[in-house]
Write an enzyme that holds these catalytic residues in place. Structure first.
Site, PDB file in Angstrom:
ATOM      1  N   GLU A 211       9.291  38.366 -33.851  1.00 32.21           N
ATOM      2  CA  GLU A 211      10.079  39.299 -34.640  1.00 32.21           C
ATOM      3  C   GLU A 211       9.136  40.210 -35.407  1.00 32.21           C
ATOM      4  O   GLU A 211       7.918  39.998 -35.439  1.00 32.21           O
ATOM      5  CB  GLU A 211      11.008  38.555 -35.597  1.00 32.21           C
ATOM      6  CG  GLU A 211      10.282  37.738 -36.650  1.00 32.21           C
ATOM      7  CD  GLU A 211      11.215  36.874 -37.495  1.00 32.21           C
ATOM      8  OE1 GLU A 211      12.389  36.695 -37.125  1.00 32.21           O
ATOM      9  OE2 GLU A 211      10.753  36.377 -38.534  1.00 32.21           O
ATOM     10  N   HIS A 249      14.044  36.618 -42.571  1.00 29.87           N
ATOM     11  CA  HIS A 249      12.902  35.760 -42.826  1.00 29.87           C
ATOM     12  C   HIS A 249      11.936  36.427 -43.800  1.00 29.87           C
ATOM     13  O   HIS A 249      11.784  37.652 -43.799  1.00 29.87           O
ATOM     14  CB  HIS A 249      12.151  35.467 -41.519  1.00 29.87           C
ATOM     15  CG  HIS A 249      12.887  34.531 -40.623  1.00 29.87           C
ATOM     16  ND1 HIS A 249      12.652  34.452 -39.265  1.00 29.87           N
ATOM     17  CD2 HIS A 249      13.849  33.617 -40.866  1.00 29.87           C
ATOM     18  CE1 HIS A 249      13.434  33.546 -38.738  1.00 29.87           C
ATOM     19  NE2 HIS A 249      14.166  33.021 -39.691  1.00 29.87           N
TER      20      HIS A 249
END
Length: 298
Positions: A211, A249
């Site tokens: 990511e 996150h």
């Protein structure tokens, strides 16, 4: 074989007597995991009742290890106590600590990862779903009923995408799936898992999910180019993420041109990794590579 976790693993749960600990201990047991004990200093001597299985609660990790031979621990304790819990596990000789807890201060993670490494304890996480070797053992919160034993090794920053790829590729199955966590600092990296899957004779293909944020995927690409001969298929989450905003996150943040999804995709493709534009397309690429039976460099 498997990576990091097998049917022989003896698992402790630190924080087993809390609501999350009880729920996921029950799920781990249902998946066939040999959960041999929980740890809670205030409830030592009691047992956790899981239907036909009663799991003893110990006051310390060392007591649990001495009584059961445990070599894995799953950590469900609150963020403020995570550093102490991991340090205790490392001091007791635990070989693998799976830290599910999210919201741990980065300086605590840096400290306990370094401490654990010095004592030979591998950390998975923090802020992760754990890992599963289907048909053998499950350490964490990954649903065990969405896949089966198979030929694919999976390493992922994202828990949700771990589950989705496991479901998309359920007919083929997985050797081991490792959710390494999405915090800025994690104990086990993409590279660690790539190296383990490269050595595992039961893993034929590796799926790498990354990511935005940081440079872990670029470093993984360099490792693939140099050391990995098995086919690798990748997916990068975050192509539409706005610059400067953390996305889910703590480590998923883009600053300027650093850590973009496009840069990661280009680095992986330059290393011979096929990168999907969506999870479903990624699954199709996996199927195509397995059907072709080719090595990565062919």
């Amino acid at each position: 074989m498997a990576v990091y976790l097998t049917q022989k693993s003896k698992v402790l749960v630190q924080g087993m007597t809390g609501a999350e600990g009880m729920k996921h201990t029950r799920r781990m047991l249902a998946a066939g995991t040999d959960v041999v004990g929980g740890v809670n200093p205030r409830k030592a001597g009691r047992t956790g009742d899981f239907g036909d299985r009663r799991v003893p609660v110990f006051g310390t990790v060392r007591d649990a290890v001495e009584a059961t031979g445990a070599d894995v621990t799953v950590v469900f304790v609150p963020p403020a106590f995570a550093r102490a819990a991991v340090t205790e596990a490392a001091d007791a000789g635990i070989g693998l600590a799976v830290v599910i807890t999210e919201g741990i201060p980065v300086h605590d993670t840096v400290a306990f990862c370094a401490y654990a490494a010095e004592r030979g304890t591998r950390i998975i996480g923090p802020n992760c779903p754990g890992l599963i070797t289907p048909g053998q053992a499950n350490a964490g919160i990954i649903p065990a009923d969405i896949t089966k034993p198979g030929r694919i090794g999976l390493v992922s920053k994202s828990g949700t995408l771990t589950y989705q790829l496991m479901h998309e590729l359920r007919d083929i199955g997985f050797s081991t799936c490792v959710g390494i966590g999405g915090d800025p600092v994690v104990g086990t990296t993409h590279i660690d898992c790539l190296a383990a899957f490269q050595k595992d004779p039961d893993t034929e293909l590796i799926v790498l999910i990354g990511e935005i944020g940081g440079d872990a995927e670029e470093r993984a690409a360099a490792y693939v180019r140099e050391y990995v001969t098995k086919p690798v298929v990748g997916y990068i989450a975050g192509f539409t993420a706005p610059e400067g905003r953390t996305m889910g996150h703590a480590g998923a943040i883009v600053s300027g041109s650093s850590g973009t999804a496009q840069a990661k995709k280009e680095a992986l493709e330059a290393a011979g990794v096929h990168v999907g534009g969506t999870p479903t397309e990624t699954a199709r690429l996996v199927l195509a590579r397995l059907e072709s039976g080719t090595r990565r460099h062919s």
